[in-house]
Design an enzyme around this catalytic site. Sequence first.
Site, PDB file in Angstrom:
ATOM      1  N   GLY A  55      -7.535   0.449   3.647  1.00  0.00           N
ATOM      2  CA  GLY A  55      -7.471  -0.919   2.956  1.00  0.00           C
ATOM      3  C   GLY A  55      -6.458  -1.810   3.344  1.00  0.00           C
ATOM      4  N   CYS A  56      -6.199  -2.668   2.283  1.00  0.00           N
ATOM      5  CA  CYS A  56      -5.033  -3.785   2.738  1.00  0.00           C
ATOM      6  C   CYS A  56      -3.903  -3.081   3.500  1.00  0.00           C
ATOM      7  CB  CYS A  56      -4.692  -4.555   1.725  1.00  0.00           C
ATOM      8  SG  CYS A  56      -3.707  -5.915   1.830  1.00  0.00           S
ATOM      9  N   PHE A  57      -3.476  -3.524   4.606  1.00  0.00           N
ATOM     10  CA  PHE A  57      -2.434  -2.898   5.430  1.00  0.00           C
ATOM     11  C   PHE A  57      -0.949  -3.129   4.627  1.00  0.00           C
ATOM     12  CE2 PHE A  57      -3.664  -6.205   8.856  1.00  0.00           C
ATOM     13  CZ  PHE A  57      -3.101  -7.218   8.182  1.00  0.00           C
ATOM     14  N   TRP A  58      -0.956  -4.226   3.560  1.00  0.00           N
ATOM     15  CA  TRP A  58       0.441  -4.245   2.986  1.00  0.00           C
ATOM     16  C   TRP A  58       0.792  -2.951   2.234  1.00  0.00           C
ATOM     17  CZ3 TRP A  58      -0.984  -9.483   0.321  1.00  0.00           C
ATOM     18  CH2 TRP A  58      -0.975 -10.344   1.014  1.00  0.00           C
ATOM     19  N   CYS A  62      -3.950 -10.219   0.971  1.00  0.00           N
ATOM     20  CA  CYS A  62      -3.912 -10.077   2.409  1.00  0.00           C
ATOM     21  C   CYS A  62      -4.506 -11.191   3.117  1.00  0.00           C
ATOM     22  CB  CYS A  62      -4.896  -8.930   2.751  1.00  0.00           C
ATOM     23  SG  CYS A  62      -3.845  -7.320   2.512  1.00  0.00           S
TER      24      CYS A  62
END
Length: 200
Positions: free
Chosen positions: A42-45, A15
Amino acid sequence: MIRAIFASLLFLFACSPPETAAQSRPAAPPPAGVQEAVFAGGCFWCMEHDMGALPGVVEVMSGYTGGRNANPTYQNHPGHYEAVRVRFDPAVISYRQLVDRYWLYTDPTDNGGQFCDRGSSYRPAIFVTPAQRADAEASKREIIAGGRVNGRVITPILDLGRFTEAEEYHRDYARRNPERYAQYRAGCGRDARLREVWRR
């Protein structure tokens, strides 16, 4: 040993932005007939990838919310969560159904981040409008009562404030960078941890 070094390097750049990056931007209103929901996990990916696969979801946008910085960016978003804005067709999937699915993509027992991504910006949360709060709280009660989680559910339900769209390079990351995304997700241990947390 080599595998551990590779995983460490992968986490270091998880990220993370490239050297040159477009600015974040305020959110535009949704099209007529489309509703919105905002989640952090968490990580938006990963959240963008998972939520975007649901029938009835028409768009998922990475962004920042929950903090006081008027113009958050990846390099400067103190107090903000990495979050996703999910636009959906309520004729296909209801808000409650969307919330019910959200839980399964997160570790609701971890308030220090999610998976390998640590720190306050990676904490899970459900951001609600007044009209959405009852459904979100009912979903949380059902998750707790159902005994499907190995641990105590601590994900908060918070009032929705301003959502700022993330920089362009963060958007639709899994589709545009499938190999790097797959390596990151596997190296981060996201799916393995989900299997530990959730009793299927």
